[in-house]
Design an enzyme around this catalytic site. Structure first.
Site, mmCIF file in Angstrom:
data_model
loop_
_atom_site.group_PDB
_atom_site.id
_atom_site.type_symbol
_atom_site.label_atom_id
_atom_site.label_comp_id
_atom_site.label_asym_id
_atom_site.label_seq_id
_atom_site.Cartn_x
_atom_site.Cartn_y
_atom_site.Cartn_z
ATOM 1 C CD GLU A 40 1.590 10.513 -30.400
ATOM 2 O OE1 GLU A 40 0.620 9.952 -29.869
ATOM 3 O OE2 GLU A 40 2.759 10.342 -30.005
ATOM 4 C CD GLU B 11 4.589 12.939 -27.930
ATOM 5 O OE1 GLU B 11 4.510 11.687 -27.843
ATOM 6 O OE2 GLU B 11 3.598 13.665 -28.072
#
Length: 168
Positions: free
Chosen positions: A27, A151
């Site tokens: 991320e 995710e």
């Protein structure tokens, strides 16, 4: 420092290429104190070149900027995180051509996984996951790239099961 880290990891795990996958960064994010998409993919390219120079031929997972969110991957540039991933990910280079782009998808309004705005922890509708990922999937297909949904999340509510079934 980033390149040095990946050089050392490639050296350390060179004999474990069949068992280990390298995920370059989880991320990365733009905006505020974050990095630009150009800076992120430049760093990813430098780390990838260093990893490959060590003889590592194993799989690499490359996140997109903006928390690697699939819903915003193809937003028109500039996005809240800078240049869109769709505009810049094509500049990623892997001499071994053994990588995939990692995407994340949380099914609340802002994609954060907070779900606080959803009544009773519910999602907006039973197709929200598919809706959020479709642009990314189309970008991967058009650009002949591979992707991995690393995710994803949905709260526990009345329409959530329908959303999961539709997503699958």
């Amino acid at each position: 420092h980033f390149v040095d880290l990946w050089t050392r990891l490639a050296q350390r795990y060179i004999n474990d290429q069949q068992a280990v996958i390298f995920g370059l960064m989880n991320e990365p994010r733009g905006s505020g104190e974050g990095i630009t998409t150009e800076t992120w993919f430049s760093a990813a390219n430098a780390a990838t070149a260093a990893i490959r120079a060590e003889g590592w031929k194993g799989l690499l997972m490359v996140a997109g900027n903006g928390y690697s969110g699939v819903a915003g991957w193809t937003e028109t540039s500039p996005t809240w995180y800078g240049t869109s991933n769709a505009d810049y990910a094509g500049n990623y280079v892997d001499s071994a051509n053994n990588y995939l782009f990692e995407g994340h998808s949380y099914w609340d309004t802002d994609g954060s996984g907070d779900y606080s705005e959803a009544p009773a922890g519910n999602v907006a509708n039973g197709t929200i996951g598919t809706t959020k990922i479709t642009g990314w999937i189309n970008w991967l297909r058009t650009n002949k790239k591979r992707g991995f949904v690393g995710e994803w999340g949905v709260p526990n509510g009345a329409t959530c099961q329908a959303a999961v079934e539709d997503f699958m």
